[in-house]
Design a protein around this motif. Structure first.
Motif, PDB file in Angstrom:
ATOM      1  N   UNK A  35      50.376  41.152  29.727  1.00 13.97           N
ATOM      2  CA  UNK A  35      51.433  40.627  28.856  1.00 13.97           C
ATOM      3  C   UNK A  35      52.332  39.623  29.577  1.00 13.97           C
ATOM      4  N   UNK A  36      52.629  39.852  30.832  1.00 12.68           N
ATOM      5  CA  UNK A  36      53.533  38.972  31.581  1.00 12.68           C
ATOM      6  C   UNK A  36      52.787  37.832  32.282  1.00 12.68           C
ATOM      7  N   UNK A  37      51.476  37.744  32.085  1.00  6.92           N
ATOM      8  CA  UNK A  37      50.686  36.698  32.721  1.00  6.92           C
ATOM      9  C   UNK A  37      50.636  35.448  31.848  1.00  6.92           C
ATOM     10  N   UNK A  38      50.332  34.327  32.474  1.00  7.79           N
ATOM     11  CA  UNK A  38      50.186  33.063  31.757  1.00  7.79           C
ATOM     12  C   UNK A  38      48.793  32.499  32.014  1.00  7.79           C
ATOM     13  N   UNK A  39      48.353  31.613  31.138  1.00  8.61           N
ATOM     14  CA  UNK A  39      47.092  30.914  31.374  1.00  8.61           C
ATOM     15  C   UNK A  39      47.200  30.164  32.709  1.00  8.61           C
ATOM     16  N   UNK A  40      46.208  30.307  33.536  1.00  4.22           N
ATOM     17  CA  UNK A  40      46.236  29.673  34.851  1.00  4.22           C
ATOM     18  C   UNK A  40      46.678  30.597  35.969  1.00  4.22           C
ATOM     19  N   UNK A  41      47.216  31.779  35.622  1.00  4.72           N
ATOM     20  CA  UNK A  41      47.612  32.735  36.658  1.00  4.72           C
ATOM     21  C   UNK A  41      46.391  33.291  37.375  1.00  4.72           C
ATOM     22  N   UNK A  42      46.594  33.708  38.612  1.00  2.14           N
ATOM     23  CA  UNK A  42      45.528  34.313  39.405  1.00  2.14           C
ATOM     24  C   UNK A  42      45.589  35.833  39.314  1.00  2.14           C
ATOM     25  N   UNK A  43      44.434  36.431  39.097  1.00  2.00           N
ATOM     26  CA  UNK A  43      44.286  37.882  39.097  1.00  2.00           C
ATOM     27  C   UNK A  43      43.160  38.220  40.063  1.00  2.00           C
ATOM     28  N   UNK A  44      43.360  39.254  40.870  1.00  7.95           N
ATOM     29  CA  UNK A  44      42.283  39.679  41.756  1.00  7.95           C
ATOM     30  C   UNK A  44      41.501  40.801  41.071  1.00  7.95           C
ATOM     31  N   UNK A  45      40.217  40.557  40.851  1.00  8.17           N
ATOM     32  CA  UNK A  45      39.317  41.522  40.237  1.00  8.17           C
ATOM     33  C   UNK A  45      38.293  41.951  41.278  1.00  8.17           C
ATOM     34  N   UNK A  46      38.369  43.221  41.685  1.00  9.64           N
ATOM     35  CA  UNK A  46      37.443  43.732  42.708  1.00  9.64           C
ATOM     36  C   UNK A  46      37.432  42.842  43.946  1.00  9.64           C
ATOM     37  N   UNK A  47      38.599  42.311  44.291  1.00 12.28           N
ATOM     38  CA  UNK A  47      38.702  41.513  45.506  1.00 12.28           C
ATOM     39  C   UNK A  47      38.458  40.038  45.335  1.00 12.28           C
ATOM     40  N   UNK A  48      38.188  39.588  44.093  1.00 14.64           N
ATOM     41  CA  UNK A  48      37.903  38.176  43.833  1.00 14.64           C
ATOM     42  C   UNK A  48      39.087  37.553  43.115  1.00 14.64           C
ATOM     43  N   UNK A  49      39.633  36.490  43.655  1.00 19.18           N
ATOM     44  CA  UNK A  49      40.733  35.766  43.010  1.00 19.18           C
ATOM     45  C   UNK A  49      40.153  34.914  41.882  1.00 19.18           C
ATOM     46  N   UNK A  50      40.546  35.243  40.633  1.00 15.27           N
ATOM     47  CA  UNK A  50      40.053  34.535  39.466  1.00 15.27           C
ATOM     48  C   UNK A  50      41.216  34.033  38.625  1.00 15.27           C
ATOM     49  N   UNK A  51      40.984  32.984  37.841  1.00 17.82           N
ATOM     50  CA  UNK A  51      42.024  32.340  37.036  1.00 17.82           C
ATOM     51  C   UNK A  51      41.889  32.739  35.573  1.00 17.82           C
ATOM     52  N   UNK A  52      43.009  33.127  34.963  1.00 15.03           N
ATOM     53  CA  UNK A  52      43.018  33.472  33.546  1.00 15.03           C
ATOM     54  C   UNK A  52      42.843  32.204  32.714  1.00 15.03           C
ATOM     55  N   UNK A  53      41.846  32.207  31.819  1.00 13.76           N
ATOM     56  CA  UNK A  53      41.645  31.046  30.944  1.00 13.76           C
ATOM     57  C   UNK A  53      42.072  31.345  29.506  1.00 13.76           C
ATOM     58  N   UNK A  54      42.020  32.613  29.087  1.00 13.20           N
ATOM     59  CA  UNK A  54      42.606  33.042  27.816  1.00 13.20           C
ATOM     60  C   UNK A  54      43.130  34.452  28.030  1.00 13.20           C
ATOM     61  N   UNK A  55      44.074  34.861  27.175  1.00 12.58           N
ATOM     62  CA  UNK A  55      44.591  36.215  27.346  1.00 12.58           C
ATOM     63  C   UNK A  55      45.291  36.711  26.091  1.00 12.58           C
ATOM     64  N   UNK A  56      45.368  38.037  25.979  1.00 12.26           N
ATOM     65  CA  UNK A  56      46.282  38.730  25.081  1.00 12.26           C
ATOM     66  C   UNK A  56      47.066  39.675  25.984  1.00 12.26           C
TER      67      UNK A  56
END
Length: 198
Positions: A35-56
């Motif tokens: 909820x507090x994230x924005x498009x383009x934010x970085x999230x680490x998934x299982x140790x991998x830094x990935x960029x949010x492209x869409x979200x709810x």
């Protein structure tokens, strides 16, 4: 930058592959994690830094390209699989783990699981033996996004220990012999070994 302290466990809820070696991944998390994230934010998934492209509030979508697809465990993901999630660290945040970049150095395979009272010892063999030069006893290592302390190093393997909290608040308690994980060695060890080899 991340700390290796898993904030919640998400679940893979959609996978599509635009090409043979790329992936579009949707992850659903509890408690409106995104909820507090924005498009383009970085999230680490299982140790991998990935960029949010869409979200709810509850889901986020990520695009995975080369070389991430072929050098991490994302190629093994299945629908419903659980994953460790961590948001990028705020400058004002508390630093509880160690410096984690979210750039996976390679895969490691579980070769032994040992239970000692409430502690589980996991022994891993890195796919690239050279990574063992960056892993030392009592040093830091990141296993699928989780900051851990190395218990012991052997000729071609290393061992870490999981306390009950880590077993229940990350996905590592589900690991079995033969499973692969994402491995990131300590950034300080990287710079030290780089200086030695110059």
């Amino acid at each position: 930058m991340f700390t290796g302290i898993t904030q919640t466990i998400g679940r893979v809820t959609r996978i599509s592959q635009p090409t043979a070696q790329t992936m579009r991944l949707q992850v659903t998390a509890p408690d409106r994690f995104f909820e507090t994230c924005a498009i383009g934010d970085s999230i680490m998934i299982d140790g991998i830094c990935l960029t949010i492209v869409t979200r709810t509030a509850d889901t986020a979508t990520f695009e995975i390209m080369q070389p991430t697809y072929t050098t991490t465990i994302v190629q093994e993901y299945q629908l419903g699989q659980t994953v460790n999630l961590e948001k990028a660290m705020l400058a004002t945040g508390r630093f509880d783990g160690h410096i984690v970049s979210g750039h996976v150095d390679g895969l490691a395979q579980v070769v032994q699981v040992t239970q000692i009272t409430t502690t589980v010892l996991l022994t891993f063999k890195p796919g690239q033996p050279i990574l063992l030069q960056q892993i030392v006893p009592k040093g830091a290592v990141t296993i699928s996004g989780v900051s851990l302390t190395v218990v012991a190093c052997h000729a071609d393997t290393f061992t870490i220990g999981l306390i009950p909290h880590t077993l229940t608040h990350t996905t590592l308690g589900q690991l079995q012999v033969g499973d692969n994980v994402n491995l990131e060695t300590d950034i300080l060890a990287k710079y030290l070994m780089g200086a030695i080899h110059e």
